[in-house]
Write a protein that holds these residues in place. Structure first.
Motif, PDB file in Angstrom:
ATOM      1  N   PRO A   1       0.638  -1.220   0.094  1.00 28.00           N
ATOM      2  CA  PRO A   1       0.057   0.271  -0.190  1.00 28.00           C
ATOM      3  C   PRO A   1       0.890   1.416   0.009  1.00 28.00           C
ATOM      4  O   PRO A   1       0.489   2.150  -0.682  1.00 28.00           O
ATOM      5  CB  PRO A   1      -0.743  -0.209   1.253  1.00 28.00           C
ATOM      6  CG  PRO A   1      -0.911  -1.596   1.248  1.00 28.00           C
ATOM      7  CD  PRO A   1       0.231  -2.036   0.868  1.00 28.00           C
ATOM      8  N   SER A   2       1.990   1.303   0.803  1.00 22.36           N
ATOM      9  CA  SER A   2       2.605   2.519   0.884  1.00 22.36           C
ATOM     10  C   SER A   2       3.592   2.918  -0.149  1.00 22.36           C
ATOM     11  O   SER A   2       3.823   3.757  -0.376  1.00 22.36           O
ATOM     12  CB  SER A   2       3.559   2.649   2.289  1.00 22.36           C
ATOM     13  OG  SER A   2       4.369   1.582   2.121  1.00 22.36           O
ATOM     14  N   LEU A   3       3.899   1.867  -1.150  1.00 21.11           N
ATOM     15  CA  LEU A   3       4.591   1.896  -2.385  1.00 21.11           C
ATOM     16  C   LEU A   3       3.963   1.857  -3.664  1.00 21.11           C
ATOM     17  O   LEU A   3       4.454   2.266  -4.425  1.00 21.11           O
ATOM     18  CB  LEU A   3       5.596   0.638  -2.421  1.00 21.11           C
ATOM     19  CG  LEU A   3       6.594   0.672  -1.069  1.00 21.11           C
ATOM     20  CD1 LEU A   3       7.451  -0.753  -1.155  1.00 21.11           C
ATOM     21  CD2 LEU A   3       7.495   1.755  -0.935  1.00 21.11           C
ATOM     22  N   ARG A   4       2.470   1.538  -3.378  1.00 22.29           N
ATOM     23  CA  ARG A   4       1.827   1.482  -4.768  1.00 22.29           C
ATOM     24  C   ARG A   4       1.767   2.771  -5.614  1.00 22.29           C
ATOM     25  O   ARG A   4       1.485   3.851  -5.117  1.00 22.29           O
ATOM     26  CB  ARG A   4       0.347   1.015  -4.342  1.00 22.29           C
ATOM     27  CG  ARG A   4      -0.492   0.738  -5.491  1.00 22.29           C
ATOM     28  CD  ARG A   4      -1.836   0.210  -4.834  1.00 22.29           C
ATOM     29  NE  ARG A   4      -1.275  -1.181  -4.250  1.00 22.29           N
ATOM     30  CZ  ARG A   4      -2.257  -1.585  -3.181  1.00 22.29           C
ATOM     31  NH1 ARG A   4      -3.049  -0.624  -2.807  1.00 22.29           N
ATOM     32  NH2 ARG A   4      -1.960  -2.552  -2.464  1.00 22.29           N
ATOM     33  N   GLY A   5       2.286   2.634  -6.736  1.00 24.28           N
ATOM     34  CA  GLY A   5       2.015   3.795  -7.775  1.00 24.28           C
ATOM     35  C   GLY A   5       3.224   4.893  -7.752  1.00 24.28           C
ATOM     36  O   GLY A   5       3.307   5.462  -8.579  1.00 24.28           O
ATOM     37  N   ARG A   6       4.309   4.303  -6.710  1.00 29.47           N
ATOM     38  CA  ARG A   6       5.354   5.342  -6.518  1.00 29.47           C
ATOM     39  C   ARG A   6       6.633   5.171  -7.727  1.00 29.47           C
ATOM     40  O   ARG A   6       7.197   6.142  -7.864  1.00 29.47           O
ATOM     41  CB  ARG A   6       5.776   5.377  -5.050  1.00 29.47           C
ATOM     42  CG  ARG A   6       4.820   6.105  -4.134  1.00 29.47           C
ATOM     43  CD  ARG A   6       5.317   5.745  -2.740  1.00 29.47           C
ATOM     44  NE  ARG A   6       6.696   6.364  -2.518  1.00 29.47           N
ATOM     45  CZ  ARG A   6       7.414   6.095  -1.545  1.00 29.47           C
ATOM     46  NH1 ARG A   6       6.844   5.373  -0.413  1.00 29.47           N
ATOM     47  NH2 ARG A   6       8.530   6.821  -1.280  1.00 29.47           N
ATOM     48  N   TYR A   7       6.553   3.978  -8.112  1.00 25.93           N
ATOM     49  CA  TYR A   7       7.738   3.418  -8.766  1.00 25.93           C
ATOM     50  C   TYR A   7       7.360   2.824 -10.136  1.00 25.93           C
ATOM     51  O   TYR A   7       6.394   2.096 -10.333  1.00 25.93           O
ATOM     52  CB  TYR A   7       8.635   2.559  -8.034  1.00 25.93           C
ATOM     53  CG  TYR A   7       9.420   3.438  -7.003  1.00 25.93           C
ATOM     54  CD1 TYR A   7      10.489   4.112  -7.022  1.00 25.93           C
ATOM     55  CD2 TYR A   7       8.718   3.205  -5.597  1.00 25.93           C
ATOM     56  CE1 TYR A   7      11.027   4.638  -5.992  1.00 25.93           C
ATOM     57  CE2 TYR A   7       9.459   3.806  -4.589  1.00 25.93           C
ATOM     58  CZ  TYR A   7      10.541   4.528  -4.670  1.00 25.93           C
ATOM     59  OH  TYR A   7      11.137   5.072  -3.729  1.00 25.93           O
ATOM     60  N   LYS A   8       8.012   3.456 -11.228  1.00 27.78           N
ATOM     61  CA  LYS A   8       7.862   2.522 -12.535  1.00 27.78           C
ATOM     62  C   LYS A   8       8.757   1.240 -12.628  1.00 27.78           C
ATOM     63  O   LYS A   8       9.663   1.044 -11.829  1.00 27.78           O
ATOM     64  CB  LYS A   8       8.288   3.239 -13.789  1.00 27.78           C
ATOM     65  CG  LYS A   8       7.360   4.685 -13.920  1.00 27.78           C
ATOM     66  CD  LYS A   8       7.946   5.391 -14.917  1.00 27.78           C
ATOM     67  CE  LYS A   8       6.938   7.077 -15.168  1.00 27.78           C
ATOM     68  NZ  LYS A   8       7.419   7.544 -16.328  1.00 27.78           N
ATOM     69  N   SER A   9       8.498   0.562 -13.528  1.00 27.61           N
ATOM     70  CA  SER A   9       9.354  -0.755 -13.785  1.00 27.61           C
ATOM     71  C   SER A   9      10.444  -0.769 -14.202  1.00 27.61           C
ATOM     72  O   SER A   9      11.564  -1.573 -14.145  1.00 27.61           O
ATOM     73  CB  SER A   9       8.338  -1.681 -14.535  1.00 27.61           C
ATOM     74  OG  SER A   9       8.214  -1.396 -15.835  1.00 27.61           O
ATOM     75  N   THR A  10      10.826   0.447 -14.878  1.00 30.69           N
ATOM     76  CA  THR A  10      12.230   0.691 -15.322  1.00 30.69           C
ATOM     77  C   THR A  10      12.701   1.962 -14.578  1.00 30.69           C
ATOM     78  O   THR A  10      12.104   2.829 -13.963  1.00 30.69           O
ATOM     79  CB  THR A  10      12.003   0.968 -16.929  1.00 30.69           C
ATOM     80  OG1 THR A  10      11.037   2.425 -17.144  1.00 30.69           O
ATOM     81  CG2 THR A  10      11.203  -0.005 -17.736  1.00 30.69           C
ATOM     82  N   LEU A  11      14.024   2.166 -14.698  1.00 31.67           N
ATOM     83  CA  LEU A  11      14.839   3.100 -14.123  1.00 31.67           C
ATOM     84  C   LEU A  11      14.965   4.506 -15.104  1.00 31.67           C
ATOM     85  O   LEU A  11      15.241   4.113 -16.358  1.00 31.67           O
ATOM     86  CB  LEU A  11      15.969   2.767 -13.601  1.00 31.67           C
ATOM     87  CG  LEU A  11      16.160   1.455 -12.666  1.00 31.67           C
ATOM     88  CD1 LEU A  11      17.663   1.258 -12.104  1.00 31.67           C
ATOM     89  CD2 LEU A  11      15.447   2.005 -11.625  1.00 31.67           C
ATOM     90  N   ASP A  12      15.090   5.478 -14.522  1.00 34.93           N
ATOM     91  CA  ASP A  12      15.181   6.813 -15.459  1.00 34.93           C
ATOM     92  C   ASP A  12      16.696   7.001 -15.408  1.00 34.93           C
ATOM     93  O   ASP A  12      17.437   7.866 -14.770  1.00 34.93           O
ATOM     94  CB  ASP A  12      14.694   7.945 -14.650  1.00 34.93           C
ATOM     95  CG  ASP A  12      14.557   9.410 -15.329  1.00 34.93           C
ATOM     96  OD1 ASP A  12      15.096   9.258 -16.710  1.00 34.93           O
ATOM     97  OD2 ASP A  12      14.458  10.309 -14.719  1.00 34.93           O
ATOM     98  N   TYR A  13      17.570   6.388 -16.409  1.00 33.84           N
ATOM     99  CA  TYR A  13      19.102   6.270 -16.614  1.00 33.84           C
ATOM    100  C   TYR A  13      19.267   7.583 -17.029  1.00 33.84           C
ATOM    101  O   TYR A  13      20.584   8.237 -17.015  1.00 33.84           O
ATOM    102  CB  TYR A  13      19.539   5.145 -17.551  1.00 33.84           C
ATOM    103  CG  TYR A  13      19.350   3.873 -16.537  1.00 33.84           C
ATOM    104  CD1 TYR A  13      20.491   3.761 -15.868  1.00 33.84           C
ATOM    105  CD2 TYR A  13      18.687   2.846 -16.944  1.00 33.84           C
ATOM    106  CE1 TYR A  13      20.466   2.681 -14.981  1.00 33.84           C
ATOM    107  CE2 TYR A  13      18.707   1.659 -16.108  1.00 33.84           C
ATOM    108  CZ  TYR A  13      19.784   1.543 -15.301  1.00 33.84           C
ATOM    109  OH  TYR A  13      20.017   0.417 -14.470  1.00 33.84           O
ATOM    110  N   ALA A  14      18.212   8.283 -17.795  1.00 33.57           N
ATOM    111  CA  ALA A  14      18.587   9.498 -18.449  1.00 33.57           C
ATOM    112  C   ALA A  14      18.393  10.708 -17.502  1.00 33.57           C
ATOM    113  O   ALA A  14      18.734  11.964 -17.853  1.00 33.57           O
ATOM    114  CB  ALA A  14      17.625   9.760 -19.818  1.00 33.57           C
TER     115      ALA A  14
END
Length: 353
Positions: free
Chosen positions: A100-113
């Motif tokens: 619940p506390s993490l839901r929607g906070r992170y995408k499955s890929t990293l923002d290397y750019a």
């Protein structure tokens, strides 16, 4: 030997399969020895401090663990039954983002750019998220969750990191000592599971009961010896959690961002505090957000806490964090007595979310 393994590196936990990759989430380095069908042979990697993160690991120990994994692989699937205890347990949450506390906070890929660090869900956040669920229910955090993946020292013995599983020392009067474990013994199985490394021993202890007889088989002078370690209620509390990254969440909750260090006997005498009571010096005061609650309450670096919520036992920082997780609830106000340069002051800390 390395050419007998297929190496796969996972660099992010954003979409980690929690039904497969179960380990000590406060680590910065962990290895799984695994069959292609996802059967786990063993684990490697551990930690017990911030300053010396590699003290329980070595190339030699890893090489022996790898060799043992190859032996298990050669006998697979005929040994599937004895590997059962090493396998992960069904998780309520498939991925970290399902908490619940993490839901929607992170995408499955990293923002290397862009801001790659901020886009990466850190493993310790899984532990934080699990504890937060319990805190929001206003329940005590279970001991297995409060003191995860205990080192063997929690029951009285240490393993030599240069080896697969040779006992380096046994502390007098501990459960390991009373069971008959001796320095130089090689741990073959613990809790019925083949031990390839310290991490394997921690996996067994993490899933052990609060009180039970834990079977252990050691090789001593060329012969196999079967023993039983008697675990009694509270044994997990011997596990130091103060170094863990996930402990910062508990510091925010119950100390308002204070970092403590215990006083030596000489420092107690010089400060004029009880030689046998609580005496934790404030090493650092958080400066921002929820971690600045203690600062706003009037705490300063150098203050010596001599009473917390009426408790004056000679606690370590780890034991104080355990009390916070199991004996306090959100929105509670905690009275704290401090010694500041010989002056006794009474302050109040809020128990935060």
């Amino acid at each position: 030997m390395f050419d007998k393994f297929v190496s796969v590196r996972i660099v992010k936990a954003n979409d980690l399969d929690l039904n497969l990759f179960q380990f000590d989430y406060d680590l910065t380095f962990a290895i799984f020895f695994m069959n292609a069908d996802k059967t786990i042979y063993g684990r490697y990697g551990t930690r017990s401090s911030v300053e010396d993160a590699e003290r329980h690991m070595s190339k030699e120990g890893l090489a022996q663990a790898m060799q043992s994994a190859l032996m298990l692989h050669e006998n697979y699937p005929g040994n599937r039954g004895v590997l059962a205890g090493k396998q992960p347990i069904a998780s309520k949450y498939k991925e970290p983002n399902d908490y619940p506390s993490l839901r929607g906070r992170y995408k499955s890929t990293l923002d290397y750019a862009g801001e790659v660090t901020k886009s990466c869900l850190h493993c310790h956040q899984i532990q934080d998220a699990a504890r937060q669920i319990v805190r929001e229910q206003r329940k005590p955090i279970p001991e297995a969750q409060m003191y995860p993946y205990p080192l063997p020292q929690a029951i009285g013995f240490s393993l030599d990191p240069q080896t697969r599983s040779k006992i380096k020392s046994v502390a007098d009067g501990t459960a390991a000592d009373l069971a008959g474990l001796r320095t130089g013994d090689e741990v073959i199985t613990l809790g019925g599971q083949a031990i390839l490394s310290i991490a394997d021993a921690q996996w067994v202890l993490h899933h052990a009961k609060a009180a039970q007889n834990l079977p252990v088989v050691v090789r001593r002078n060329g012969a196999l010896v079967s023993l039983n370690v008697k675990l009694v209620e509270g044994w997990r509390r011997q596990n130091d959690i103060s170094w863990r990254v996930s402990s910062w969440g508990m510091r925010r909750i119950g100390t308002g961002g204070l970092l403590f260090e215990p006083l030596t006997s000489e420092q107690r005498r010089n400060a004029g505090v009880d030689p046998d009571g609580l005496a934790l010096r404030v090493k650092h005061v958080g400066q921002y957000g929820a971690h600045a609650a203690a600062k706003r309450a009037g705490f300063k670096a150098g203050d010596i806490v001599t009473s917390y919520d009426g408790q004056m036992s000679d606690w370590t920082p780890s034991q104080l964090l355990g009390y916070i997780g199991q004996e306090t609830i959100t929105d509670q106000k905690v009275a704290v007595r401090i010694n500041r340069d010989g002056q006794i002051l009474k302050l109040t800390l809020p128990i935060q979310k």
